[in-house]
Design an enzyme around this catalytic site. Structure first.
Site, PDB file in Angstrom:
ATOM      1  N   GLY A 194       0.829  -1.199   0.000  1.00  0.00           N
ATOM      2  CA  GLY A 194       0.000   0.000   0.000  1.00  0.00           C
ATOM      3  C   GLY A 194       0.857   1.239   0.000  1.00  0.00           C
ATOM      4  O   GLY A 194       2.048   1.176   0.282  1.00  0.00           O
ATOM      5  N   GLY A 197       2.489   5.467   4.547  1.00  0.00           N
ATOM      6  CA  GLY A 197       1.703   6.134   5.581  1.00  0.00           C
ATOM      7  C   GLY A 197       0.304   5.604   5.792  1.00  0.00           C
ATOM      8  O   GLY A 197      -0.479   6.186   6.515  1.00  0.00           O
ATOM      9  N   THR A 198      -0.012   4.465   5.163  1.00  0.00           N
ATOM     10  CA  THR A 198      -1.366   3.941   5.331  1.00  0.00           C
ATOM     11  C   THR A 198      -1.480   3.020   6.530  1.00  0.00           C
ATOM     12  O   THR A 198      -2.547   2.495   6.797  1.00  0.00           O
ATOM     13  CB  THR A 198      -1.820   3.171   4.085  1.00  0.00           C
ATOM     14  OG1 THR A 198      -0.746   2.319   3.664  1.00  0.00           O
ATOM     15  CG2 THR A 198      -2.168   4.118   2.960  1.00  0.00           C
ATOM     16  N   GLU A 417     -16.640   7.529 -13.020  1.00  0.00           N
ATOM     17  CA  GLU A 417     -16.704   6.172 -12.479  1.00  0.00           C
ATOM     18  C   GLU A 417     -18.138   5.654 -12.456  1.00  0.00           C
ATOM     19  O   GLU A 417     -18.393   4.492 -12.752  1.00  0.00           O
ATOM     20  CB  GLU A 417     -16.097   6.120 -11.070  1.00  0.00           C
ATOM     21  CG  GLU A 417     -14.601   6.411 -11.009  1.00  0.00           C
ATOM     22  CD  GLU A 417     -13.769   5.544 -11.942  1.00  0.00           C
ATOM     23  OE1 GLU A 417     -14.150   4.386 -12.189  1.00  0.00           O
ATOM     24  OE2 GLU A 417     -12.747   6.033 -12.457  1.00  0.00           O
TER      25      GLU A 417
HETATM   26  P1  ADP Z   1       3.407   2.729   6.549  1.00  0.00           P
HETATM   27  O1  ADP Z   1       4.212   1.688   7.241  1.00  0.00           O
HETATM   28  O2  ADP Z   1       2.234   2.168   5.798  1.00  0.00           O
HETATM   29  O3  ADP Z   1       4.177   3.664   5.714  1.00  0.00           O
HETATM   30  P2  ADP Z   1       2.988   3.580   9.231  1.00  0.00           P
HETATM   31  O4  ADP Z   1       2.354   2.381   9.821  1.00  0.00           O
HETATM   32  O5  ADP Z   1       4.427   3.768   9.497  1.00  0.00           O
HETATM   33  O6  ADP Z   1       2.718   3.622   7.671  1.00  0.00           O
HETATM   34  O7  ADP Z   1       2.165   4.857   9.672  1.00  0.00           O
HETATM   35  C1  ADP Z   1       2.757   5.950  10.301  1.00  0.00           C
HETATM   36  C2  ADP Z   1       1.890   6.461  11.411  1.00  0.00           C
HETATM   37  O8  ADP Z   1       0.691   7.031  10.886  1.00  0.00           O
HETATM   38  C3  ADP Z   1       1.429   5.362  12.329  1.00  0.00           C
HETATM   39  O9  ADP Z   1       2.341   5.153  13.344  1.00  0.00           O
HETATM   40  C4  ADP Z   1       0.125   5.914  12.863  1.00  0.00           C
HETATM   41  O10 ADP Z   1       0.368   6.788  13.908  1.00  0.00           O
HETATM   42  C5  ADP Z   1      -0.413   6.692  11.697  1.00  0.00           C
HETATM   43  N1  ADP Z   1      -1.340   5.883  10.905  1.00  0.00           N
HETATM   44  C6  ADP Z   1      -1.152   5.460   9.635  1.00  0.00           C
HETATM   45  N2  ADP Z   1      -2.190   4.743   9.195  1.00  0.00           N
HETATM   46  C7  ADP Z   1      -3.069   4.674  10.205  1.00  0.00           C
HETATM   47  C8  ADP Z   1      -4.354   4.053  10.377  1.00  0.00           C
HETATM   48  N3  ADP Z   1      -4.918   3.359   9.389  1.00  0.00           N
HETATM   49  N4  ADP Z   1      -4.967   4.188  11.561  1.00  0.00           N
HETATM   50  C9  ADP Z   1      -4.393   4.884  12.543  1.00  0.00           C
HETATM   51  N5  ADP Z   1      -3.201   5.488  12.457  1.00  0.00           N
HETATM   52  C10 ADP Z   1      -2.531   5.405  11.305  1.00  0.00           C
HETATM   53 ZN    ZN Z   2     -12.355   5.373 -16.814  1.00  0.00          ZN
END
Ligand code: ADP
Ligand code: ZN
Ligand code: MG
Length: 601
Positions: A194, A197-198, A417
């Site tokens: 993904g 930051g997800t 869409e």
């Molecule tokens: P990724 O690893 O996908 O890049 P992270 O897990 O490191 O993202 O996300 C960074 C921070 O953003 C997490 O520690 C959290 O604080 C916040 N965060 C990201 N996604 C979520 C979510 N779905 N629900 C709650 N907090 C989230």
């Molecule tokens: Zn289309």
């Protein structure tokens, strides 16, 4: 300095008073009864401090860790095990001190090596590089923990589908017997895919937290900076430690940094990457499926992963962690408003509406920026205004292009869409509209998933034509509503044209060209005349034009649904099959009512 440090080391460790000798079983009993504050191991000797400050020293058997021998000793004794899990091990590397001492023996060699490294780094960077290399040699960077995490599924919001899939893994870890007893194989590797930051890292921690198992983690990008051979041995260390503490989770973050398709990189770190990758594969193949170690990897680029990684028996489960839709963003925001003071009731829904394309990390950052805004103005509570100001700041920032999809564009995407979906539903008798979304993903600004109810292998002329009409549905909807259309349809057109061309050239589905297959020879030259080639072009164009007429007809007849569906999409961003179908049922009911009324009149 090294020499001085090493000599004075023992006395620093033990402080002023000499520790008393104790037997291992005394130590064990003291741990079990909760008297021990913390301990530290150096080789096989254990120094520990009681809660009352007494220092003692004892020895353990070699080849087994303190925790392990304690666990074995008190197996079945719940209270004792509880105490054992609470006693602190000072997080220092057990090998470090003996290593330091042994450095004295090898000092001349070490010095030469160090000087060479300094020289080497001195050429590319400055002192920083050299000190980086030095610290690397002396103490291992803390790549993995093996600690339990306190993160739970409640801390992860807005990624319900991913959560559902990973809860299965939690069950594997919690009740492995349930699966192994009926001969099911527990998956070894799961890959979370993904955008950044997800919440992939967060999710991995939450799995460990929910299952209450140790969590080991390493990050792919750290390996890239290392010397050849180190990455591989680090992987070996990691897995051997993990196997001892199973069931547990090994998390490999940013695996794309090491798991890139081989033969892509050309620089020096390439070798290292390959060795590290190979070691991971060897480790994963090496442990049997029921060892209780589950490897979770995360990446935001699944497309660059080496085939070897994703083949069955390795990372064969893939879980998508997508950007959150509107409802998801509300849930995430709710998490991050909890521990902050607010001056007024915050309209979470409004904030969520204004932040399409924001990831969980962005939303967290948003609330933080809002707090900073408020603090800068000397307030001790956050206002709605601060949050809105923060949105602007983040959305205008260079890194956040996707968030700047303006309202007008979202509207176009929604109609586009909806157009695909409506035609797909009405003409695609064997297809089902699974999901429509205007949440941007990768390079697409929105998407509609239509898949056949049953797998079909044979495609009729009719189906081809309908599919092409469906592909034109996006552009046609734009045309009907706005009187013009945008570049958003370029991929649709490319797919539609390919299909039409295949109909004409390969499947004999055009009357004019007839039942012939038009091919190219081995050298890429047409095996047909230029005249035929021109006719093919015309036929392709005609098929697409016919489809376009059908698309326009269907959408004009269902303009009410087009309007309602798009509005709903703008509101909630994602609509699944059950909700989608309601729009059609409503219309059918309305029509029924109308015909009844007509009859009455
Ligand atoms: P990724 O690893 O996908 O890049 P992270 O897990 O490191 O993202 O996300 C960074 C921070 O953003 C997490 O520690 C959290 O604080 C916040 N965060 C990201 N996604 C979520 C979510 N779905 N629900 C709650 N907090 C989230
Ligand atoms: Zn289309
Ligand atoms: Mg991460």
């Amino acid at each position: 300095m090294l020499i001085l440090f090493a000599f004075s080391f023992r006395s620093i460790l033990s402080g002023s008073e000499e520790p008393k000798d104790a037997s291992f079983s005394t130590f064990a009993n003291e741990v079990a009864s909760g008297k021990v504050k913390e301990y530290r191991t150096t080789g096989d000797s254990i120094e520990y401090i009681l809660k009352d400050g007494t220092k003692k020293i004892t020895r353990k058997d070699s080849g087994i860790s303190v925790i392990e021998s304690l666990r074995i000793r008190f197996e079945g004794d719940k209270d004792a095990l509880q105490e054992i899990s609470q006693v602190k091990e000072r997080n220092e590397d057990p090998d470090k001190y003996s290593f330091l001492i042994s450095i004295l023996n090898y000092l001349p060699v070490v010095l030469i090596v160090v000087m060479m490294i300094m020289f080497f780094y001195g050429q590319s960077g400055k002192g920083g590089g050299a000190s980086g290399a030095l610290t690397f040699g002396l103490s291992k960077p803390r790549l993995f923990g093996g600690n339990k995490t306190k993160v739970s599924f409640n801390d992860v919001a807005g990624v319900d589908e991913a959560l559902e899939e990973v809860s299965e893994i939690v069950d594997f870890l919690k009740h492995p017997k349930k699966y192994t007893e009926i001969g099911a194989e527990i998956p070894r590797g799961v890959i979370l895919v993904g955008p950044p930051g997800t919440g992939k890292t967060l999710l991995a921690k939450a799995i460990a937290g929910e299952a209450n198992v140790p969590f080991f983690s390493i990050s792919g990008s750290e390996f890239v900076e290392m010397f050849v051979g180190v990455g591989a041995s680090r992987v070996r260390d990691l897995f051997s430690k993990a196997k001892r503490l199973s069931p547990c989770i090994v998390f490999i973050d940013e695996i794309d940094a090491i798991g890139k398709k081989r033969g892509v990189g050309v620089n020096g770190s390439h070798d290292e990457r390959e060795q590290t990758l190979n070691q991971i594969l060897v480790e994963m193949d090496g442990f049997d499926t029921n060892s209780g170690v589950i490897v979770i990897a995360a990446t935001n680029r699944a497309d660059v992963l080496d085939e070897a990684l994703i083949r069955p028996g390795r990372f064969d489960r893939r879980i998508m962690v997508d950007l959150p839709d509107l409802g998801g963003r509300e849930k995430i925001l709710n998490i991050y408003v909890k521990n902050k003071p607010f001056e007024e009731k915050i309209d979470i829904h409004k904030i969520a509406t204004r932040t399409p394309g924001f990831s969980g990390a962005d939303l967290k950052n948003l609330m933080n920026e809002a707090a900073i805004f408020a603090a800068r103005e000397g307030k001790n509570k956050i206002r709605q205004k601060d949050i809105e100001e923060a949105i602007e700041k983040i959305a205008l920032g260079p890194a956040k292009k996707s968030a700047t999809i303006v309202q007008e564009e979202r509207k176009i995407i929604a109609y586009h869409e909806a157009g695909h979906a409506i035609i797909g539903h009405i003409l695609g008798t064997t297809d089902k509209v699974q999901k429509i979304t205007i949440v941007p993903r990768g390079r697409s600004l929105g998407s509609t998933w239509i898949s056949p109810v049953e797998e079909n292998h044979l495609i009729s002329t009719e189906k081809f034509k309908n599919d092409i009409a469906g592909l034109l549905g996006g552009l046609t909807a734009e045309k009907i509503i706005f009187g013009d259309y945008t570049t958003g349809a370029s991929n649709d057109l490319s797919v539609a044209t390919k299909k039409a061309r295949a109909m004409v050239m390969r499947f004999g589905m055009s009357k004019k060209i007839g039942l012939v297959s038009l091919e190219r020879d081995d050298y890429g030259f047409n095996e047909f005349s230029d005249k035929t080639s021109e006719e093919v072009d015309n036929e392709v164009r005609k098929i697409i034009e016919d489809a376009s007429v059908i698309a326009e007809k269907v959408l004009t007849e269902n303009k009410d649904i087009l309007e309602n569906l798009s509005k709903k999409l703008l509101e909630v961003e994602t609509i699944d099959y059950e909700e989608f179908i309601l729009f059609f049922e409503k219309k059918i009911r309305k029509n029924l009512r109308k015909t009844k009324d007509d009859k009455k009149n």
